[in-house]
Design an enzyme around this catalytic site. Structure first.
Site, mmCIF file in Angstrom:
data_model
loop_
_atom_site.group_PDB
_atom_site.id
_atom_site.type_symbol
_atom_site.label_atom_id
_atom_site.label_comp_id
_atom_site.label_asym_id
_atom_site.label_seq_id
_atom_site.Cartn_x
_atom_site.Cartn_y
_atom_site.Cartn_z
ATOM 1 N N THR A 156 13.630 10.005 38.888
ATOM 2 C CA THR A 156 12.759 11.112 39.297
ATOM 3 C C THR A 156 11.318 10.644 39.400
ATOM 4 O O THR A 156 10.599 10.996 40.346
ATOM 5 C CB THR A 156 12.871 12.281 38.306
ATOM 6 O OG1 THR A 156 14.238 12.695 38.224
ATOM 7 C CG2 THR A 156 12.025 13.454 38.746
ATOM 8 N N ASP A 157 10.881 9.825 38.455
ATOM 9 C CA ASP A 157 9.540 9.236 38.529
ATOM 10 C C ASP A 157 9.415 8.336 39.757
ATOM 11 O O ASP A 157 8.410 8.376 40.472
ATOM 12 C CB ASP A 157 9.258 8.410 37.276
ATOM 13 C CG ASP A 157 8.560 9.209 36.191
ATOM 14 O OD1 ASP A 157 8.104 10.334 36.478
ATOM 15 O OD2 ASP A 157 8.472 8.722 35.054
ATOM 16 N N VAL A 158 10.411 7.494 39.971
ATOM 17 C CA VAL A 158 10.359 6.560 41.097
ATOM 18 C C VAL A 158 10.310 7.320 42.424
ATOM 19 O O VAL A 158 9.499 7.007 43.308
ATOM 20 C CB VAL A 158 11.554 5.591 41.053
ATOM 21 C CG1 VAL A 158 11.644 4.780 42.335
ATOM 22 C CG2 VAL A 158 11.430 4.653 39.847
#
Length: 438
Positions: free
Chosen positions: A206-208
């Site tokens: 999700t961060d990526v």
């Protein structure tokens, strides 16, 4: 005089194994790095990066990888907290986590709660193209670093805010991390073994993905500046991104009311499309259409199976998933992993080995594209290895023209560029407005 040893290729187009040792002063290194970046697409674009942890820095690293001059603005004394997210640590100043998303950047350490710190950033904004932050909504307004304040200084500025839930709405003030957004945004509910507990994806996906949406949104806004001569504000909420990357699972719910569930490695809409155990390991098998399924059956010695009405179409195979997967599981365990992967090379269906991370990095394709980059920092006494930018421009990779920076490594250089005298810089350092690294 501080010295570094860096292993750098003369150009991004050099053969993958052509690595030359260079012994350069700090000033010389800077000139070499700029020259190597000059041919990249975003050369000449300056980015002020106040983001921290993973999503924001991952997005700005991608901008740096393709030539942007990214100045990472960090807190004095502490810096980005991922510097200390170990083990594993490469050195006292570099965790493995930090180096994965901060290459090719400069670092200045600055306290923008002080008026002098705000003045420094305002001066930098005048000649910057992009401003990135991932603080809670409204935080920077009290420091005169919000979009309204900065756009008055530079009307062409692209200002991007990456937050958990966006600038408005009932959850806008709530703190967020990859784990919490992937849980609340439905991803964990569809990940893991069938019937098992919700599972976090092995990497902070999700961060990526949020970093990549940040990256692409900034590129779009920069292109609009070219057309209109006007900057703009970009709101990049991680929760919205998580819903968007549910992709077909989200579409299945929105259009058919089907609520996704964990299915291990299997696919909700395609059969066979999952992992299997072999005689000595694991493979995944992907037969994405009826023609590929027919080829698969012929290759494994079951030429009549596609004529069975239970398996003749993908719709029927999804309906009769358990029966088909049970037969395939037995058949695939009869031969080795290498047997199955070699067999697939002659056909349109795909069979691939399930690699561990070490084997993935040793993959022939990774070697061919020279994806693993290595630099040696004499001052830290450590070799830093990282994955390079995956895209190639004009048949050449972008290379790594700058190691992840030490905290405040470029503070003095940036202040000198702004016209600050040595006396002024010493004063700012002594009163805690900035942190310089000798």
């Amino acid at each position: 005089k501080q010295w570094y040893q860096r292993r750098v290729a003369i150009t991004a187009g050099d053969p993958p194994n052509m690595v030359l040792p260079c012994f350069l002063s700090r000033k010389s290194v800077t000139s070499i790095l700029v020259r190597n970046a000059s041919a990249l697409p975003l050369n000449g674009v300056r980015v002020l990066d106040l983001s921290r942890v993973l999503a924001g820095p991952y997005g700005t690293m991608n901008l740096a990888d393709v030539g942007a001059d990214v100045i990472k603005v960090e807190r004095c004394g502490i810096g980005d907290e991922t510097r200390h997210w170990g083990p594993p640590n490469i050195t006292e100043n570099f965790s493995s986590y930090f180096v994965c998303c901060n290459r090719n950047k400069k670092s200045i350490a600055l306290d923008y709660s002080k008026a002098e710190g705000q003045e420094i950033l305002h001066k930098l904004v005048k000649n910057s193209d992009v401003f990135v932050e991932n603080l809670r909504p409204g935080t920077l307004k009290k420091y005169n670093l919000d979009y309204t304040s900065l756009s008055e200084i530079n009307p062409k500025l692209v200002y991007a805010s990456l937050t958990g839930y966006g600038q408005e709405g009932p959850y806008s003030r709530k703190s967020a991390y990859d784990l919490t957004i992937s849980a609340e945004g439905g991803l964990m509910s569809i990940t893991g073994p069938e019937g098992g507990d919700p599972v976090r994806v092995g990497v902070a996906i999700t961060d990526v993905c949020s970093g990549l949406y940040l990256y692409s949104s900034i590129l779009a806004a920069l292109y609009q500046v070219v057309k209109t001569n006007q900057g703009q504000y970009i709101d990049v909420p991680m929760y919205s991104i998580q819903l968007s990357v549910l992709a077909n699972i989200g579409s299945n719910y929105l259009n058919s009311g089907i609520i996704g569930k964990p299915m291990g490695s299997a696919h909700q809409s395609i059969v066979p499309y999952q992992g299997f155990k072999t005689a000595d390991g694991y493979v995944v098998v992907a037969a994405a259409n009826d023609g590929q399924f027919k080829e698969l059956c012929e290759a494994i010695g079951w030429p009549s199976l596609p004529s069975n009405p239970m398996f003749s179409t993908n719709e029927e195979r999804v309906e009769n998933r358990s029966a088909l997967i049970g037969h395939l599981a037995e058949r695939l365990q009869e031969e080795s992993t290498s047997y199955w992967t070699s067999l697939a090379e002659e056909h349109s269906f795909s069979i691939s080995v399930v690699n561990t991370v070490d084997k993935a990095f040793a993959h022939p394709q990774a070697t061919h594209f020279n994806l693993i980059k290595e630099v040696y920092h004499e001052g830290e006494g450590a070799t830093i290895r990282m994955t390079g930018h995956p895209a190639r421009f004009g048949g050449k990779d972008t290379g790594v023209y700058g190691v992840p920076p030490l905290l405040g490594e470029h503070t003095k250089d940036v202040l000198n560029e702004l016209g600050y005298s040595e006396t002024q810089i010493k004063t700012l350092h002594s009163n805690g407005t900035v942190q310089c690294r000798e």
